[in-house]
Design a protein around this motif. Structure first.
Motif, PDB file in Angstrom:
ATOM      1  N   UNK A  40       0.866  -1.181   0.000  1.00  0.00           N
ATOM      2  CA  UNK A  40       0.000   0.000   0.000  1.00  0.00           C
ATOM      3  C   UNK A  40       0.902   1.230   0.000  1.00  0.00           C
ATOM      4  N   UNK A  41       0.772   2.044  -1.047  1.00  0.00           N
ATOM      5  CA  UNK A  41       1.570   3.269  -1.157  1.00  0.00           C
ATOM      6  C   UNK A  41       0.660   4.421  -1.577  1.00  0.00           C
ATOM      7  N   UNK A  42       1.083   5.639  -1.267  1.00  0.00           N
ATOM      8  CA  UNK A  42       0.328   6.804  -1.735  1.00  0.00           C
ATOM      9  C   UNK A  42       0.277   6.782  -3.249  1.00  0.00           C
ATOM     10  N   UNK A  43      -0.857   7.119  -3.808  1.00  0.00           N
ATOM     11  CA  UNK A  43      -1.028   7.112  -5.269  1.00  0.00           C
ATOM     12  C   UNK A  43       0.030   7.982  -5.927  1.00  0.00           C
ATOM     13  N   UNK A  44       0.574   7.477  -7.032  1.00  0.00           N
ATOM     14  CA  UNK A  44       1.568   8.220  -7.783  1.00  0.00           C
ATOM     15  C   UNK A  44       2.991   7.992  -7.319  1.00  0.00           C
ATOM     16  N   UNK A  73      -2.539  11.230   3.702  1.00  0.00           N
ATOM     17  CA  UNK A  73      -3.579  11.597   2.750  1.00  0.00           C
ATOM     18  C   UNK A  73      -4.639  10.518   2.648  1.00  0.00           C
ATOM     19  N   UNK A  74      -5.421  10.560   1.573  1.00  0.00           N
ATOM     20  CA  UNK A  74      -6.562   9.654   1.413  1.00  0.00           C
ATOM     21  C   UNK A  74      -6.433   8.678   0.259  1.00  0.00           C
ATOM     22  N   UNK A  75      -5.589   8.962  -0.719  1.00  0.00           N
ATOM     23  CA  UNK A  75      -5.586   8.187  -1.953  1.00  0.00           C
ATOM     24  C   UNK A  75      -4.356   7.288  -2.023  1.00  0.00           C
ATOM     25  N   UNK A  76      -4.612   5.973  -2.211  1.00  0.00           N
ATOM     26  CA  UNK A  76      -3.542   4.982  -2.211  1.00  0.00           C
ATOM     27  C   UNK A  76      -3.656   4.044  -3.405  1.00  0.00           C
ATOM     28  N   UNK A  77      -2.503   3.491  -3.801  1.00  0.00           N
ATOM     29  CA  UNK A  77      -2.447   2.375  -4.738  1.00  0.00           C
ATOM     30  C   UNK A  77      -2.202   1.130  -3.897  1.00  0.00           C
ATOM     31  N   UNK A  78      -2.981   0.077  -4.167  1.00  0.00           N
ATOM     32  CA  UNK A  78      -2.913  -1.138  -3.355  1.00  0.00           C
ATOM     33  C   UNK A  78      -2.649  -2.315  -4.289  1.00  0.00           C
ATOM     34  N   UNK A  79      -1.695  -3.156  -3.905  1.00  0.00           N
ATOM     35  CA  UNK A  79      -1.294  -4.299  -4.742  1.00  0.00           C
ATOM     36  C   UNK A  79      -1.278  -5.571  -3.904  1.00  0.00           C
TER      37      UNK A  79
END
Length: 134
Positions: A40-44, A73-79
């Motif tokens: 899980x990382x911050x988007x971008x 923040x609120x927006x994450x990329x999840x893998x």
């Protein structure tokens, strides 16, 4: 009593994301395979960072609760890295708006692409039952 009223007014003036950023959210394995790694990382952000599954795999349908740092923040990329090497990715998941984030594998095409034809249009024709040739 006055302190409680001031606290409520102060909280009411904060924007919703500011209140929600440090609230826990859940990552759901929405695939049919166990996940061997969760990132899980911050988007971008470049890279995926460390594997957050420290207690073994995450079974299909299983949930892992997480709490982001206050400044994340609120927006994450999840893998999810799945058994067998496939991955399931959910980009730009807004954990302030959606508290349960389901990560599913990309659908697999139902029909395979046709095999390429040999150059020059020569194709093998099915045999005729009488053995005759054209």
């Amino acid at each position: 009593m006055m302190r409680h009223g001031l606290l409520i007014v102060a909280l009411a003036t904060l924007p919703w994301p500011a209140l929600a950023q440090n609230e826990p959210f859940r990552v759901v394995n929405g695939t049919s395979l166990p996940a061997t790694a969760l990132h899980v990382v911050r988007s971008g952000q470049d890279g995926w960072g460390a594997n957050l599954l420290t207690r073994g795999s995450l079974a299909p349908g299983a949930v892992l609760s997480m709490r982001p740092p206050e400044s994340a923040g609120c927006t994450f990329d999840i893998r999810l890295l799945l058994e067998g090497g496939r991955e399931a990715i959910r980009r730009d998941a807004d954990v302030c708006q959606e508290r349960s984030i389901v990560v599913s594998a990309a659908p697999v095409p139902a029909v395979a692409a046709p095999a390429p034809r040999p150059p020059g249009g020569d194709a093998i024709a099915p045999a005729r039952p009488d053995g005759a040739r054209d």
